[in-house]
Scaffold this active site. Sequence first.
Site, mmCIF file in Angstrom:
data_model
loop_
_atom_site.group_PDB
_atom_site.id
_atom_site.type_symbol
_atom_site.label_atom_id
_atom_site.label_comp_id
_atom_site.label_asym_id
_atom_site.label_seq_id
_atom_site.Cartn_x
_atom_site.Cartn_y
_atom_site.Cartn_z
ATOM 1 C CB THR A 121 21.374 -30.103 20.577
ATOM 2 O OG1 THR A 121 20.632 -30.369 21.770
ATOM 3 C CG2 THR A 121 22.472 -31.173 20.501
ATOM 4 C CG ASP A 122 19.758 -27.850 25.254
ATOM 5 O OD1 ASP A 122 19.567 -28.905 24.616
ATOM 6 O OD2 ASP A 122 18.859 -27.277 25.911
ATOM 7 C CD GLU A 123 19.193 -33.715 23.654
ATOM 8 O OE1 GLU A 123 19.712 -34.843 23.615
ATOM 9 O OE2 GLU A 123 18.034 -33.493 23.287
ATOM 10 C CE1 TYR A 148 20.547 -35.138 17.725
ATOM 11 C CE2 TYR A 148 20.069 -34.623 20.019
ATOM 12 C CZ TYR A 148 20.196 -34.225 18.706
ATOM 13 O OH TYR A 148 19.997 -32.916 18.365
ATOM 14 C CE LYS A 152 23.567 -31.727 16.297
ATOM 15 N NZ LYS A 152 23.365 -31.305 14.871
HETATM 16 P P1 NAD Z 1 14.567 -33.357 11.886
HETATM 17 O O1 NAD Z 1 14.844 -34.781 12.220
HETATM 18 O O2 NAD Z 1 13.183 -32.856 11.913
HETATM 19 O O3 NAD Z 1 15.161 -33.017 10.446
HETATM 20 C C1 NAD Z 1 16.382 -33.510 9.990
HETATM 21 C C2 NAD Z 1 16.438 -33.332 8.484
HETATM 22 O O4 NAD Z 1 17.729 -33.764 8.015
HETATM 23 C C3 NAD Z 1 15.394 -34.171 7.728
HETATM 24 O O5 NAD Z 1 14.779 -33.401 6.724
HETATM 25 C C4 NAD Z 1 16.190 -35.304 7.117
HETATM 26 O O6 NAD Z 1 15.659 -35.780 5.899
HETATM 27 C C5 NAD Z 1 17.550 -34.622 6.904
HETATM 28 N N1 NAD Z 1 18.670 -35.590 6.883
HETATM 29 C C6 NAD Z 1 18.919 -36.577 7.789
HETATM 30 N N2 NAD Z 1 20.023 -37.259 7.422
HETATM 31 C C7 NAD Z 1 20.481 -36.676 6.289
HETATM 32 C C8 NAD Z 1 21.597 -36.911 5.448
HETATM 33 N N3 NAD Z 1 22.459 -37.908 5.696
HETATM 34 N N4 NAD Z 1 21.779 -36.109 4.359
HETATM 35 C C9 NAD Z 1 20.909 -35.099 4.088
HETATM 36 N N5 NAD Z 1 19.827 -34.840 4.848
HETATM 37 C C10 NAD Z 1 19.621 -35.613 5.934
HETATM 38 O O7 NAD Z 1 15.519 -32.519 12.880
HETATM 39 P P2 NAD Z 1 15.275 -31.096 13.548
HETATM 40 O O8 NAD Z 1 14.570 -31.284 14.819
HETATM 41 O O9 NAD Z 1 14.767 -30.176 12.520
HETATM 42 O O10 NAD Z 1 16.783 -30.702 13.889
HETATM 43 C C11 NAD Z 1 17.578 -29.981 12.964
HETATM 44 C C12 NAD Z 1 18.916 -29.664 13.594
HETATM 45 O O11 NAD Z 1 18.722 -28.898 14.777
HETATM 46 C C13 NAD Z 1 19.707 -30.886 14.022
HETATM 47 O O12 NAD Z 1 21.070 -30.648 13.736
HETATM 48 C C14 NAD Z 1 19.461 -30.990 15.510
HETATM 49 O O13 NAD Z 1 20.556 -31.606 16.150
HETATM 50 C C15 NAD Z 1 19.382 -29.529 15.872
HETATM 51 N N6 NAD Z 1 18.582 -29.196 17.068
HETATM 52 C C16 NAD Z 1 17.290 -29.622 17.179
HETATM 53 C C17 NAD Z 1 16.537 -29.236 18.280
HETATM 54 C C18 NAD Z 1 15.091 -29.652 18.435
HETATM 55 O O14 NAD Z 1 14.484 -29.327 19.445
HETATM 56 N N7 NAD Z 1 14.490 -30.322 17.475
HETATM 57 C C19 NAD Z 1 17.122 -28.438 19.271
HETATM 58 C C20 NAD Z 1 18.452 -28.025 19.126
HETATM 59 C C21 NAD Z 1 19.162 -28.407 18.011
HETATM 60 O O1 TDX Z 2 6.216 -39.528 24.211
HETATM 61 C C1 TDX Z 2 7.104 -38.923 24.840
HETATM 62 N N1 TDX Z 2 6.948 -38.726 26.170
HETATM 63 C C2 TDX Z 2 7.856 -38.052 26.928
HETATM 64 O O2 TDX Z 2 7.680 -37.898 28.151
HETATM 65 C C3 TDX Z 2 8.274 -38.382 24.182
HETATM 66 C C4 TDX Z 2 8.480 -38.594 22.700
HETATM 67 C C5 TDX Z 2 9.186 -37.695 24.952
HETATM 68 N N2 TDX Z 2 9.000 -37.533 26.283
HETATM 69 C C6 TDX Z 2 9.955 -36.736 27.053
HETATM 70 C C7 TDX Z 2 11.421 -37.014 26.831
HETATM 71 C C8 TDX Z 2 12.067 -35.656 27.049
HETATM 72 O O3 TDX Z 2 12.285 -35.440 28.427
HETATM 73 O O4 TDX Z 2 9.774 -35.384 26.617
HETATM 74 C C9 TDX Z 2 11.010 -34.677 26.560
HETATM 75 C C10 TDX Z 2 11.243 -34.180 25.144
HETATM 76 O O5 TDX Z 2 11.482 -35.315 24.328
HETATM 77 P P1 TDX Z 2 11.898 -35.195 22.793
HETATM 78 O O6 TDX Z 2 10.872 -34.433 22.057
HETATM 79 O O7 TDX Z 2 12.266 -36.548 22.303
HETATM 80 O O8 TDX Z 2 13.158 -34.215 22.879
HETATM 81 P P2 TDX Z 2 14.601 -34.324 23.603
HETATM 82 O O9 TDX Z 2 14.995 -35.724 23.850
HETATM 83 O O10 TDX Z 2 14.571 -33.373 24.757
HETATM 84 O O11 TDX Z 2 15.531 -33.729 22.418
HETATM 85 C C11 TDX Z 2 15.062 -32.618 21.634
HETATM 86 O O12 TDX Z 2 15.687 -31.407 22.022
HETATM 87 C C12 TDX Z 2 17.046 -31.276 21.755
HETATM 88 C C13 TDX Z 2 15.302 -32.852 20.145
HETATM 89 O O13 TDX Z 2 14.678 -34.059 19.764
HETATM 90 C C14 TDX Z 2 16.773 -32.886 19.835
HETATM 91 O O14 TDX Z 2 16.984 -33.008 18.442
HETATM 92 C C15 TDX Z 2 17.391 -31.607 20.314
HETATM 93 O O15 TDX Z 2 18.772 -31.653 20.164
#
Ligand code: NAD
Ligand code: TDX
Length: 332
Positions: A121-123, A148, A152
């Site tokens: 992630t960019d975080e 988190y 990562k």
């Molecule tokens: P998500 O929470 O929707 O999915 C995570 C999945 O991993 C789930 O299916 C869960 O059951 C599985 N999991 C969790 N712990 C586990 C374990 N111990 N063993 C096996 N499976 C396990 O997450 P996401 O949003 O799909 O993110 C996926 C990846 O992308 C992560 O590595 C996250 O850091 C990265 N990422 C997410 C975002 C975003 O915007 N959501 C952005 C950049 C990077």
């Molecule tokens: O109800 C809400 N209201 C609100 O203002 C929620 C749930 C979030 N927010 C804000 C927090 C953040 O500034 O919205 C923005 C996005 O929030 P999230 O969806 O929780 O994402 P963020 O914390 O930015 O992280 C996401 O992007 C990077 C993913 O959850 C991570 O897994 C990924 O690495």
Amino acid sequence: MSRLLVTGGAGFIGSNFVHHVVRRTDHHVTVLDALTYAGNRASLEGVPEDRMTFVRGDISDARLVDELVSLADSVVHFAAESHNDNSLAEPRPFLDTNVVGTFTLLEAVRRHDRRFHHISTDEVYGDLELDDPERFTETTPYNPSSPYSSTKAASDLLVRAWVRSFGVRATLSNCSNNYGPFQHVEKFIPRQITNVLEGTRPKLYGAGANVRDWIHADDHSAAVLLILERGEIGETYLVGADGERSNKEVVELILELMGEDPQAYDHVVDRAGHDLRYAIDSTKLRRELGWEPVYSDFPAGLTATIRWYRENAQWWRPAKRATEEFYQARGQ
Ligand code: NAD
Ligand code: TDX
């Protein structure tokens, strides 16, 4: 035909990736997913049986991981605890899955000399000021803010060390905020859409000036597949689609697209340590591998996502109540 082991394939981005791979390639996919609260087997419905094997299990289970890695050509590692607010409430599972789980996979790919791609992630880079002209690049120093993002960051550093010290054939990608179908209702965009669908007002943390750089999950999948096929071993690629928008703008756009008053939302308690702004410079990925996002029109992508949540209430409704109880207890 190649055999891919996809960890976290029942999660949001992982399931989008599995659908993408099955549509675009002839690879066979084995999904390893623990089906935590965030995993949903239904997200993989429609994938033909001869293209995918589903294994329920934990990425920290060294014996299971060793066996599955030995049977694969490449491993694409999505599995993680992914929600910042959960990491503030209870950090432990983030260490177990994001750090120990990644370590467990790295040891198995080292033993069996398998190609590994790590999703991050960019975080990990911390945050930017709103008026900072710079964006994150592959050389921006790590400076994570939350449990988190720090786990990562730790997992990224493990991957880099396993490349350098043990010659593991790994690549990394750090992507910005994804949106699209199959995203858990705890996350910002699905939470607001499903609130509106249930007749509840959207909830904005603080003033909502925080900026996120939105990319459609399918564009992320295409980038990952490209890096897996053509990325240089040991390299990191930033993935982003020039999609910066403030949270306030996004909430108002969701309300407008859903035919509601754009001001009909509540300001709630801000997130502790809330990162102000993320912004990705994806020049390296575009120049070196020729990747370009397809979903460049955010309102159009958001409209399709809203339609998906409207039409798939049976997918999200079971998780909605517990999610809102969690937030309510935190004043969010
Ligand atoms: P998500 O929470 O929707 O999915 C995570 C999945 O991993 C789930 O299916 C869960 O059951 C599985 N999991 C969790 N712990 C586990 C374990 N111990 N063993 C096996 N499976 C396990 O997450 P996401 O949003 O799909 O993110 C996926 C990846 O992308 C992560 O590595 C996250 O850091 C990265 N990422 C997410 C975002 C975003 O915007 N959501 C952005 C950049 C990077
Ligand atoms: O109800 C809400 N209201 C609100 O203002 C929620 C749930 C979030 N927010 C804000 C927090 C953040 O500034 O919205 C923005 C996005 O929030 P999230 O969806 O929780 O994402 P963020 O914390 O930015 O992280 C996401 O992007 C990077 C993913 O959850 C991570 O897994 C990924 O690495």
